[in-house]
Design a protein around this motif. Structure first.
Motif, PDB file in Angstrom:
ATOM      1  N   ASN A  56       0.837  -1.196   0.000  1.00 28.72           N
ATOM      2  CA  ASN A  56       0.000   0.000   0.000  1.00 28.72           C
ATOM      3  C   ASN A  56       0.875   1.251   0.000  1.00 28.72           C
ATOM      4  N   THR A  57       1.583   1.458  -1.087  1.00 28.86           N
ATOM      5  CA  THR A  57       2.522   2.579  -1.174  1.00 28.86           C
ATOM      6  C   THR A  57       1.801   3.931  -1.192  1.00 28.86           C
ATOM      7  N   ARG A  58       0.600   3.975  -1.722  1.00 27.77           N
ATOM      8  CA  ARG A  58      -0.154   5.232  -1.764  1.00 27.77           C
ATOM      9  C   ARG A  58      -0.436   5.728  -0.348  1.00 27.77           C
ATOM     10  N   SER A  61       2.717   6.855   1.456  1.00 25.89           N
ATOM     11  CA  SER A  61       3.117   8.194   1.031  1.00 25.89           C
ATOM     12  C   SER A  61       2.256   9.266   1.711  1.00 25.89           C
ATOM     13  N   ILE A  62       0.957   9.032   1.784  1.00 24.30           N
ATOM     14  CA  ILE A  62       0.060   9.980   2.454  1.00 24.30           C
ATOM     15  C   ILE A  62       0.395  10.059   3.938  1.00 24.30           C
TER      16      ILE A  62
END
Length: 75
Positions: A56-58, A61-62
């Motif tokens: 879950n890279t998104r 990042s958030i």
């Protein structure tokens, strides 16, 4: 439902919106740092479980951006 990652993330995005409205470091705001900090803290709590998934890279990042914004408002 705490196990529902989509619901947690949706709530987190609402908390981020409120945090930025009250005192986000990068845009015009209401000038209430205490409220901004509280909403950033809640957003972080909601995002952390999803960010534990390496795929879950998104969200990771958030989460990183949210942590930086939280520090910028004195958190």
């Amino acid at each position: 439902d705490p196990a529902n990652s989509n619901a947690r993330e949706t709530l987190a995005f609402g908390e981020l919106h409120l945090a930025r409205t009250f005192g986000g470091p990068d845009e015009p705001h209401l000038g209430n740092r205490a409220q901004a900090q509280a909403h950033y803290r809640r957003a972080l709590e909601l995002l952390r479980p999803s960010a534990e998934d390496p795929a879950n890279t998104r969200i990771r990042s958030i989460l990183d951006e949210t942590e930086a914004q939280y520090r910028a408002v004195g958190g």
